[in-house]
Design a protein around this motif. Structure first.
Motif, PDB file in Angstrom:
ATOM      1  N   ALA A   1      48.336  51.436  49.989  1.00 16.11           N
ATOM      2  CA  ALA A   1      47.111  51.447  49.187  1.00 16.11           C
ATOM      3  C   ALA A   1      47.017  50.222  48.291  1.00 16.11           C
ATOM      4  N   THR A   2      48.128  49.798  47.726  1.00 15.94           N
ATOM      5  CA  THR A   2      48.142  48.608  46.877  1.00 15.94           C
ATOM      6  C   THR A   2      47.792  47.366  47.680  1.00 15.94           C
ATOM      7  N   ALA A   3      48.374  47.239  48.867  1.00 12.85           N
ATOM      8  CA  ALA A   3      48.073  46.090  49.724  1.00 12.85           C
ATOM      9  C   ALA A   3      46.598  46.064  50.089  1.00 12.85           C
ATOM     10  N   LYS A   4      46.048  47.213  50.441  1.00 10.88           N
ATOM     11  CA  LYS A   4      44.641  47.250  50.849  1.00 10.88           C
ATOM     12  C   LYS A   4      43.703  46.991  49.669  1.00 10.88           C
ATOM     13  N   ALA A   5      44.066  47.441  48.488  1.00 11.46           N
ATOM     14  CA  ALA A   5      43.257  47.114  47.310  1.00 11.46           C
ATOM     15  C   ALA A   5      43.262  45.610  47.065  1.00 11.46           C
ATOM     16  N   ALA A   6      44.410  44.971  47.296  1.00 13.13           N
ATOM     17  CA  ALA A   6      44.526  43.532  47.076  1.00 13.13           C
ATOM     18  C   ALA A   6      43.695  42.722  48.063  1.00 13.13           C
ATOM     19  N   VAL A   7      43.400  43.294  49.222  1.00  8.71           N
ATOM     20  CA  VAL A   7      42.567  42.584  50.199  1.00  8.71           C
ATOM     21  C   VAL A   7      41.227  42.193  49.592  1.00  8.71           C
ATOM     22  N   HIS A   8      40.691  43.034  48.733  1.00 10.03           N
ATOM     23  CA  HIS A   8      39.380  42.749  48.138  1.00 10.03           C
ATOM     24  C   HIS A   8      39.448  41.527  47.224  1.00 10.03           C
ATOM     25  N   GLY A   9      40.520  41.400  46.476  1.00  7.76           N
ATOM     26  CA  GLY A   9      40.687  40.223  45.646  1.00  7.76           C
ATOM     27  C   GLY A   9      40.858  38.968  46.475  1.00  7.76           C
ATOM     28  N   LEU A  10      41.632  39.071  47.563  1.00  6.31           N
ATOM     29  CA  LEU A  10      41.819  37.934  48.459  1.00  6.31           C
ATOM     30  C   LEU A  10      40.493  37.498  49.067  1.00  6.31           C
ATOM     31  N   THR A  11      39.698  38.458  49.508  1.00  3.69           N
ATOM     32  CA  THR A  11      38.391  38.141  50.089  1.00  3.69           C
ATOM     33  C   THR A  11      37.513  37.392  49.099  1.00  3.69           C
ATOM     34  N   ARG A  12      37.425  37.880  47.890  1.00  2.76           N
ATOM     35  CA  ARG A  12      36.464  37.299  46.940  1.00  2.76           C
ATOM     36  C   ARG A  12      36.899  35.907  46.473  1.00  2.76           C
ATOM     37  N   THR A  13      38.197  35.711  46.253  1.00  2.00           N
ATOM     38  CA  THR A  13      38.616  34.385  45.799  1.00  2.00           C
ATOM     39  C   THR A  13      38.502  33.362  46.918  1.00  2.00           C
ATOM     40  N   MET A  14      38.801  33.769  48.169  1.00  3.29           N
ATOM     41  CA  MET A  14      38.684  32.828  49.277  1.00  3.29           C
ATOM     42  C   MET A  14      37.232  32.577  49.655  1.00  3.29           C
ATOM     43  N   ALA A  15      36.373  33.557  49.426  1.00  3.42           N
ATOM     44  CA  ALA A  15      34.939  33.323  49.642  1.00  3.42           C
ATOM     45  C   ALA A  15      34.445  32.219  48.720  1.00  3.42           C
TER      46      ALA A  15
END
Length: 245
Positions: free
Chosen positions: A153-167
């Motif tokens: 769950a922690t890894a999947k929550a972090a995906v959202h942060g990765l998406t937004r910063t790389m966008a």
């Protein structure tokens, strides 16, 4: 019979899917192949990879995504790519009391770390081309506060942060980065391990829609985000969870 859309912009598009040999990933490979894309995938299951490749004509490389050097080398051999779908993950259950530092690190390697490094590997060619689409697979499980797998769950929550910063970092090159957020998708793995009649009925009560979710519906939103139809979509979440609460 459901009538799905065709996306002319995906014909001959060069697409890479991680974890493409089974489950949701295999449906993505099939869906891109049906659109006429030049599809490739990474997976560590040799037999399943060969089967999907024979079915779809896709290229593939056998690769453990936790090995970043091998993963980036495989991408260099197969690429360049116009589209990356960071799909690979494993939602293995684990009791928070039993988690060791080593297990925690391995779960984040399996479910998060490779996403950044695959993006790092495909981005230079996309920058040169002046366009691209990257789609990261999240999970509705942490939105619903589902227990039983804190590292996942922690890894999947972090995906959202990765998406937004790389966008933000890649947007100036017209590279779009989005997250697809599946609910409980009825893959063979889910059916075999966790989809008991009691669990399914309880989950139906949480969904706004009464039907269980087939993997094909995740593949369809991924097609849209990969296509030119989604040219102004980035840094966003696209839910495929039947209105789960």
């Amino acid at each position: 019979m459901t009538k799905f859309a065709s996306y002319p912009s995906l014909k001959d598009a060069r697409v890479l899917v991680t974890g493409g040999a089974s489950g949701i990933g295999a449906d993505m490979v099939r869906a891109f192949a049906e659109q006429g894309a030049k599809i490739a995938f990474l997976d560590k299951d040799a037999d399943a990879s060969q089967a999907i490749a024979q079915e779809t004509g896709a290229q593939f490389a056998i690769c453990d995504l936790r090995d970043i050097t091998a993963t980036q080398a495989a991408i260099a051999d197969l690429g360049p790519f116009d589209v990356l779908v960071n799909n690979a993950a494993r939602d293995d259950r684990h009791n928070w009391q039993d988690v060791t530092p080593e297990y925690w690190d391995e779960r984040l390697q399996t479910n998060l770390k490779h996403m950044f490094f695959t993006m790092q590997a495909v981005a230079p060619a996309m920058i040169k081309a002046g366009s691209g689409s990257i789609i990261n697979m999240g999970s509705n499980s942490w939105w619903e506060a589902v227990g039983g797998f804190p590292a996942y769950a922690t890894a999947k929550a972090a995906v959202h942060g990765l998406t937004r910063t790389m966008a933000r970092d890649l947007g100036q090159h017209r590279i779009r980065v989005n997250t697809v957020v599946p609910g409980w998708i009825m893959t063979e793995r889910q059916k075999e391990l966790w989809a008991t009649p009691e669990a399914l009925e309880a989950h139906r009560q949480n969904q706004c829609l009464p039907d269980l979710i087939d993997p094909v519906y995740v593949a369809r939103i991924v097609l849209f985000l990969a296509s030119d139809d989604a040219a102004m979509c980035t840094a966003s979440n696209f839910m495929v969870e039947a209105g789960s609460v």
